[in-house]
Design a protein around this motif. Structure first.
Motif, short mmCIF file in Angstrom:
data_model
loop_
_atom_site.label_atom_id
_atom_site.label_comp_id
_atom_site.label_asym_id
_atom_site.label_seq_id
_atom_site.Cartn_x
_atom_site.Cartn_y
_atom_site.Cartn_z
N ARG A 1 0.80 -1.23 0.00
CA ARG A 1 0.00 0.00 0.00
C ARG A 1 0.83 1.28 0.00
NH1 ARG A 1 -5.68 -0.83 -0.34
NH2 ARG A 1 -5.80 -3.07 -0.47
N LYS A 2 2.08 1.17 -0.36
CA LYS A 2 2.96 2.32 -0.55
C LYS A 2 3.80 2.05 -1.77
CE LYS A 2 3.42 3.59 4.28
NZ LYS A 2 4.27 3.71 5.43
N PRO A 3 4.02 3.00 -2.62
CA PRO A 3 3.51 4.36 -2.61
C PRO A 3 2.00 4.39 -2.88
CG PRO A 3 4.80 3.97 -4.60
CD PRO A 3 4.89 2.74 -3.76
N LYS A 4 1.45 5.60 -2.98
CA LYS A 4 0.02 5.75 -3.21
C LYS A 4 -0.37 5.15 -4.56
CE LYS A 4 -0.61 9.74 -0.28
NZ LYS A 4 -0.98 11.12 -0.15
N LYS A 5 -1.64 4.83 -4.67
CA LYS A 5 -2.18 4.13 -5.84
C LYS A 5 -1.84 4.82 -7.16
CE LYS A 5 -6.48 4.62 -6.57
NZ LYS A 5 -7.93 4.64 -6.48
N ASP A 6 -2.08 6.11 -7.28
CA ASP A 6 -1.81 6.80 -8.54
C ASP A 6 -0.32 6.84 -8.86
OD1 ASP A 6 -4.50 7.15 -8.93
OD2 ASP A 6 -4.51 9.30 -8.49
N GLU A 7 0.50 6.88 -7.83
CA GLU A 7 1.95 6.86 -8.06
C GLU A 7 2.39 5.48 -8.58
OE1 GLU A 7 6.10 7.81 -5.66
OE2 GLU A 7 4.19 8.28 -4.71
N VAL A 8 1.81 4.42 -8.02
CA VAL A 8 2.10 3.07 -8.51
C VAL A 8 1.69 2.95 -9.98
CG1 VAL A 8 1.53 0.61 -8.28
CG2 VAL A 8 1.92 1.99 -6.24
N ALA A 9 0.48 3.42 -10.29
CA ALA A 9 0.00 3.37 -11.68
C ALA A 9 0.93 4.16 -12.59
CB ALA A 9 -1.43 3.90 -11.77
N ALA A 10 1.37 5.34 -12.15
CA ALA A 10 2.26 6.17 -12.97
C ALA A 10 3.58 5.45 -13.25
CB ALA A 10 2.50 7.51 -12.29
N HIS A 11 4.12 4.77 -12.24
CA HIS A 11 5.38 4.04 -12.44
C HIS A 11 5.19 2.84 -13.36
CE1 HIS A 11 8.20 6.20 -9.92
NE2 HIS A 11 7.21 6.36 -9.03
N LEU A 12 4.08 2.15 -13.23
CA LEU A 12 3.79 1.04 -14.15
C LEU A 12 3.72 1.53 -15.58
CD1 LEU A 12 1.06 -0.92 -12.15
CD2 LEU A 12 3.23 -1.87 -12.96
N VAL A 13 2.98 2.60 -15.77
CA VAL A 13 2.82 3.16 -17.11
C VAL A 13 4.17 3.68 -17.63
CG1 VAL A 13 1.72 5.00 -18.46
CG2 VAL A 13 0.38 3.67 -16.81
N ASN A 14 4.96 4.30 -16.78
CA ASN A 14 6.28 4.79 -17.17
C ASN A 14 7.13 3.65 -17.72
OD1 ASN A 14 8.52 6.61 -17.36
ND2 ASN A 14 9.26 5.82 -15.41
N LEU A 15 7.21 2.56 -16.96
CA LEU A 15 8.01 1.42 -17.40
C LEU A 15 7.47 0.81 -18.69
CD1 LEU A 15 10.24 -0.69 -16.94
CD2 LEU A 15 8.65 -1.94 -15.48
N ALA A 16 6.17 0.57 -18.71
CA ALA A 16 5.58 -0.08 -19.88
C ALA A 16 5.61 0.83 -21.10
CB ALA A 16 4.14 -0.49 -19.58
N TRP A 17 5.20 2.08 -20.95
CA TRP A 17 5.10 2.97 -22.10
C TRP A 17 6.48 3.30 -22.67
CZ3 TRP A 17 1.91 3.94 -25.66
CH2 TRP A 17 2.15 4.99 -26.54
N ASN A 18 7.42 3.63 -21.80
CA ASN A 18 8.75 3.96 -22.31
C ASN A 18 9.42 2.73 -22.92
OD1 ASN A 18 8.77 6.75 -21.83
ND2 ASN A 18 9.13 6.39 -19.67
#
Length: 199
Positions: free
Chosen positions: A167-184
């Motif tokens: 439950r850390k980091p916050k949900k939107d931050e987790v989503a942003a990091h997932l998208v960062n890795l996948a998209w880049n």
């Protein structure tokens, strides 16, 4: 309490117990006790522990699948779709923690079409279709869309399992990091990747 209300009460009680203890460690006696009914009432509504568990799992799978499908229907740009899918899974985990715990546990009564892995395969099929269209537009081998869909869905699902407890980091931050890795990763893909250690 009407029959329908009693059924819903039994489902709520069972859902909480299955999430807390798992299928094997939950008994009909405990379900009946927590619901303040006799064991025959539970049997009357569901036929046994397997019956009530199947209904709980089916409901959770439909809820999660509906959230993912709605997310994938809501956008057009691949990055937006990736963000929507990651957020949908994390929203489900946050809003239905017990349901997600139930889905990710191994269960002897879940059929081949009722397991979490089969649900992920269903989601990956939808992602594969979307990726296939974008691969074709960009000159990538469309047949590899299935591989990339499995990789993306697996990455998000496993991260979701980890986040369920962390439950850390916050949900939107987790989503942003997932998208960062996948998209880049997706945006800089080689057309014909090769392993450097085996060249």
């Amino acid at each position: 309490m009407t029959g329908k209300e009693r059924r819903e009460q039994l489902l709520d009680v069972s859902r909480a117990l299955f999430a807390e203890k798992g299928f094997e460690a939950t008994s009909i006696e405990e379900i009946a006790h927590r619901a303040s009914v006799s064991k025959p009432v539970v049997y009357e509504h569901f036929g046994g522990k397997e019956g009530i568990y199947a209904v709980v799992v089916d409901r959770e799978m439909r809820r999660l699948m509906d959230m993912i499908v709605d997310a994938l229907d809501g956008g057009s740009h691949p990055r937006e779709l990736l963000e929507r899918a990651a957020c949908a899974l994390l929203d489900y985990i946050e809003g239905s923690t017990d349901g997600f715990r139930i889905l990710v546990r191994d269960s002897p009564v879940a059929s081949a079409s009722g397991t979490f892995s089969s649900l992920l395969n269903d989601i990956a099929s939808q992602v594969e279709h979307i990726l296939g269209l974008h691969f074709a537009e960009r000159g990538y081998d469309r047949r590899l869309a299935a591989l990339y869909a499995q990789a993306l869905v697996g990455m998000v699902a496993l991260t979701g399992q980890w986040w369920l407890e962390a439950r850390k980091p916050k949900k939107d931050e987790v989503a942003a990091h997932l998208v960062n890795l996948a998209w880049n990763g997706l945006s800089a893909m080689d057309h014909k990747p090769k392993l450097r250690i085996r060249s």
